[in-house]
Design an enzyme around this catalytic site. Structure first.
Site, mmCIF file in Angstrom:
data_model
loop_
_atom_site.group_PDB
_atom_site.id
_atom_site.type_symbol
_atom_site.label_atom_id
_atom_site.label_comp_id
_atom_site.label_asym_id
_atom_site.label_seq_id
_atom_site.Cartn_x
_atom_site.Cartn_y
_atom_site.Cartn_z
ATOM 1 C CG ASP A 100 -11.707 -3.353 16.584
ATOM 2 O OD1 ASP A 100 -11.325 -3.812 15.486
ATOM 3 O OD2 ASP A 100 -12.670 -2.571 16.699
ATOM 4 C CB CYS A 103 -8.324 -4.841 11.188
ATOM 5 S SG CYS A 103 -7.714 -6.535 11.061
ATOM 6 C CG HIS A 256 -3.742 -4.332 11.381
ATOM 7 N ND1 HIS A 256 -4.876 -4.254 12.158
ATOM 8 C CD2 HIS A 256 -3.532 -3.075 10.908
ATOM 9 C CE1 HIS A 256 -5.334 -3.019 12.155
ATOM 10 N NE2 HIS A 256 -4.538 -2.287 11.404
ATOM 11 C CB CYS A 495 14.017 3.751 -16.001
ATOM 12 S SG CYS A 495 14.876 3.183 -17.500
ATOM 13 C CB CYS A 539 21.274 26.775 -23.680
ATOM 14 S SG CYS A 539 22.002 26.701 -22.036
ATOM 15 C CB CYS A 612 30.595 38.241 -11.527
ATOM 16 S SG CYS A 612 31.018 37.958 -9.796
ATOM 17 C CB CYS A 716 29.035 -41.571 -12.052
ATOM 18 S SG CYS A 716 29.884 -42.433 -10.698
ATOM 19 C CB CYS A 733 32.316 -43.200 -14.171
ATOM 20 S SG CYS A 733 33.146 -42.309 -12.839
#
Length: 790
Positions: A100, A103, A256, A495, A539, A612, A716, A733
């Site tokens: 408005d 802000c 804003h 990273c 492990c 299994c 040059c 040159c």
């Protein structure tokens, strides 16, 4: 639904607390009668901090984000690398504010107290300060800042006393609350940089504004005009010891302002905001506004007096370089309980989440009744370990480890499709919910794809934060040993620097180095965060347990550990503990898990894979369908590599410290070091980073005389020629003086002319376009802007 019930602002969660804040705020303003600036006594020291949302499921988390967070400004500032570009500090999130025209005050009030400035307490304090107190110092600083601006420098604009007074009176009127004819159709006039400076002096607290440096075209995205709002505003009208040194952080985009608040988190990131921008291969300090010439010479000292400045190491643009940048420490949540709106909003969110779960559970049950063959994954306890699927940002749980719920569901759907290839019906065709150790490793986890994640509401929260904002609030350090930087979930736990180094190394390394990957366990071949002599922690616990007790051989293997009778090793090295025999010939230890599984058939052969629970077929050499696929892959891989990995990895002397000449044991909490060596390693990294910075500065100083010496020799005069003149009295040159000799006897007019001189950049600062000679060195867009606005 919760989407309709969840409040769209923090103050709506407890109106009594909001009223109490609005009553206390104007009473806290002190207005001296001797001309001293109006200021707050105590309430300017409060700071808001948002609650974490990673414990909620993605669907409900999306509802929270829509209610509170301004995702447009968040995404814009992040895409421009102005916000959250440094992974060593905590992420900031942008809260919504009213647009408005007030802000700036809304964002400042919300950063401190959680309510917007709807009662215009801050705006009235700003207007009364400009109207009733001695503002000569403010006006003087504003004139200095204006004279240094681009409008005055490039256009040659010159103001007399009357012009300055008219402009200053206009700035005071802009801060007024009685503006029925505000510009741009807003309820209040928008405020400028000088108003931010006056506000930070009223609050006796620094303000840092994060924004882009250029106003960009909405159509093309190109630079249109410079923006001066971003930077640091210090309360220079007060002694530093009378100010609150934790700054208020605001974001600015598209005219804003929004507050940028931190999240309550226990991660390793530092609660700070960088005082530099990372732009075009270098670090540029944020501008400190409204400094006089003597203050500008002691800018570093002023920053350390008014802010809690710390140095943090960040990755440089060049590989292997580290820079130390300045950052300002941020305050943590310190609102008293009687006016803390975040706690009330969080309780309301938890209440709505329970209702949302019940509705989702009911809908899921109805859908499951209509389709009973569709599997579902129960939600159990979460683990503070990342899912082992590459690039997956989620966390594993107890029942789905080493995967998260999303990857586990996706793998189960793939398993439901594969048994259809086998015509023989059997238990392997049924979808299993809780898989055993060997069954859980039938597949290597595929790369995570967010588009493949299962849709629809789950009955319980998933195992991870959303990749949108909060995916790294519990971020950890890079998994490379000795690397001090924070990991990136998109780089599989590394990273950016280590990820690029691994990619470069992988492009030159042969294929047989797969077993030697430091990010993979050599025993179970799973991607892990850290290895101990080549194997993961799970492990390692299993091997040490086997070495310490002979009874542990009868226990079923861990759900993360590959069995010793991996199908790829049956042909090469059958061990006395191998479980490749079928039916009743299998040892009791290998069939302990299968014996507990319902549906055990008599007269048929169990799968040759240890642990299994399914049945093998003669067509698959005694394996079930899934284990047979794994057997073929491992057999092909073993033949290609030419060597077999060891059947078990063991430690001879547990975990020694990584420090030199240190005989103590290391700890995973200290990256493999003991506590003493870890502290020494951290100090060494800090000094190396500092030494690297000093070396770069010294090399730049040494390069200065060389460049001046080389530029002293005449060149040059032709723009397309770079030759050195043989005689100072000539302008061209030898080659340019005799072009016919250079072109040769066979040259003719049809040959191409010498290359044109290189294009020059636009004269406007920070413009990316090329200049045009017809536009006086400006690009077409900047030239048109200069013609319109002078």
């Amino acid at each position: 639904m919760a989407e309709q019930v969840l409040p769209q602002a923090l103050y709506l969660s407890n109106m009594r607390k909001a009223v109490k804040i609005r009553e206390r705020t104007p009473e806290d303003i002190f207005k001296p009668t001797n001309g001293i600036i109006h200021h707050f006594k105590t309430m300017h020291r409060y700071t808001l901090e948002m609650f974490r949302t990673c414990q909620f499921c993605p669907q409900f988390r999306e509802i929270i984000h829509k209610a509170l967070i301004d995702r447009n400004i968040q995404a814009t500032l992040e895409s421009q690398k102005k916000l959250n570009w440094c992974r060593e500090v905590r992420k900031l999130v942008a809260l919504k504010t009213n647009g408005d025209g007030n802000c700036l005050m809304h964002a400042t009030s919300q950063y401190m107290w959680g309510v917007q400035d709807t009662d215009l307490v801050l705006r009235k304090a700003l207007f009364s300060t400009l109207k009733e107190t001695d503002t000569r110092n403010f006006k003087f600083r504003w004139q200095l800042e204006s004279l240094k601006s681009q409008e005055f420098v490039e256009t040659g604009l010159c103001y007399d006393t009357r012009n300055w007074n008219d402009e200053w009176d206009n700035l005071i009127k802009m801060a007024s609350t009685d503006t029925p004819m505000a510009r741009s159709g807003l309820q209040y006039n928008s405020l400028e940089e000088i108003h931010i400076f006056v506000l930070c002096n009223i609050l006796r607290r620094p303000i840092i504004v994060i924004s882009d440096k250029m106003l960009r075209s909405l159509e093309s995205g190109s630079n249109f005009a410079p923006l001066k709002v971003g930077g640091i505003y210090l309360p220079l009208h007060w002694p530093a010891q009378e100010c609150y040194r934790y700054p208020i952080v605001l974001g600015y985009d598209s005219h804003h302002f929004v507050p940028l608040v931190t999240l309550k988190d226990s991660g390793p990131e530092i609660r700070a905001v960088p005082l530099v921008n990372r732009d075009r291969g270098r670090f540029e300090d944020l501008k400190v506004h409204f400094l006089t010439d003597p203050e500008n010479e002691m800018k570093e000292k002023l920053l350390k007096e008014y802010l809690m400045v710390i140095e943090i190491p960040v990755q440089g643009w060049d590989h292997g370089t580290t820079h130390l940048i300045n950052a300002a420490k941020l305050d943590e949540a310190n609102l008293p309980k009687e006016i803390n709106l975040v706690d009330d909003y969080f309780e309301l969110v938890q209440h709505e989440y329970k209702k949302w779960q019940e509705n989702s559970e009911q809908g899921r049950r109805e859908g499951h009744a209509q389709n009973p063959m569709e599997p579902s994954v129960p939600q159990l306890s979460l683990m503070d370990v990342k899912c082992e699927t590459p690039n997956c940002p989620f966390f594993m749980s107890v029942n789905t480890q080493p995967l998260c719920h999303e990857c586990s569901e996706r793998r189960q759907k793939n398993q439901n499709k594969l048994p259809k290839l086998n015509s023989k019906p059997g238990p392997e065709g049924l979808p299993g919910m809780a898989l055993g150790a060997s069954r859980g490793e039938a597949y290597e986890p595929l790369a995570w794809n967010p588009e493949e994640s299962t849709g629809g509401p789950h009955s319980a929260p998933p195992t991870a934060p959303s990749p949108f904002l909060f995916s790294e609030t519990t971020a950890m350090k890079c998994r490379s040993p000795g690397c001090p930087f924070t990991l990136n979930v998109q780089h599989n736990g590394f990273c950016e620097r280590c990820h690029n180094a691994r990619q470069l190394h992988a492009s030159h390394a042969p294929d047989h180095t797969r077993h030697l990957d430091p990010g993979k366990c050599q025993a179970c071949l799973q991607d892990v965060t850290r290895t101990f002599n080549g194997i993961c922690s799970t492990c390692f616990k299993r091997t040490t347990a086997e070495a310490s007790s002979s009874l542990s051989t009868s226990l079923p293997p861990s759900c993360h550990q590959r069995s010793k009778s991996d199908p790829s090793r049956l042909v090469r090295s059958p061990s006395p503990h191998s479980c490749h025999r079928a039916g009743n010939d299998a040892p009791a230890g290998c069939l302990s898990q299968a014996a507990r599984t319902p549906g055990d058939r008599t007269g048929t052969s169990k799968c040759r894979k240890a642990g299994c629970v399914y049945f093998g077929t003669p067509e698959n050499k005694g394996f079930c369908t899934l284990c047979f696929i794994e057997y073929r892959e491992n057999k092909h891989f073993a033949a290609a590599s030419g060597k077999v990995s060891p059947t078990a990895s063991r430690f001879q002397n547990t975990i020694p410290c990584l420090g030199r000449e240190c005989g103590t044991l290391g700890s995973t909490m200290f990256e493999g070091y003991c506590q003493k060596c870890f502290i020494e390693a951290q100090n060494q990294r800090f000094h190396e980073a500092k030494r690297t910075e000093e070396q770069l500065r010294s090399s730049q100083r040494r390069d200065v005389p060389r460049t001046t010496q080389s530029t002293s020799r005449p060149k040059c005069a032709r723009a397309s020629c770079k030759n050195i003149l043989a005689c100072r009295s000539e302008e061209l040159c030898m080659e340019c003086q005799h072009p016919n000799q250079r072109m040769g006897p066979g040259a003719h007019r049809g040959e191409p002319a010498p290359e044109d001189p290189p294009k020059q950049r636009c004269r406007a600062p920070a413009c990316d376009h090329f200049g045009n000679a017809k536009c006086n060195g400006y690009c077409n867009e900047c030239f048109q802007f200069k013609q319109m606005y002078g």
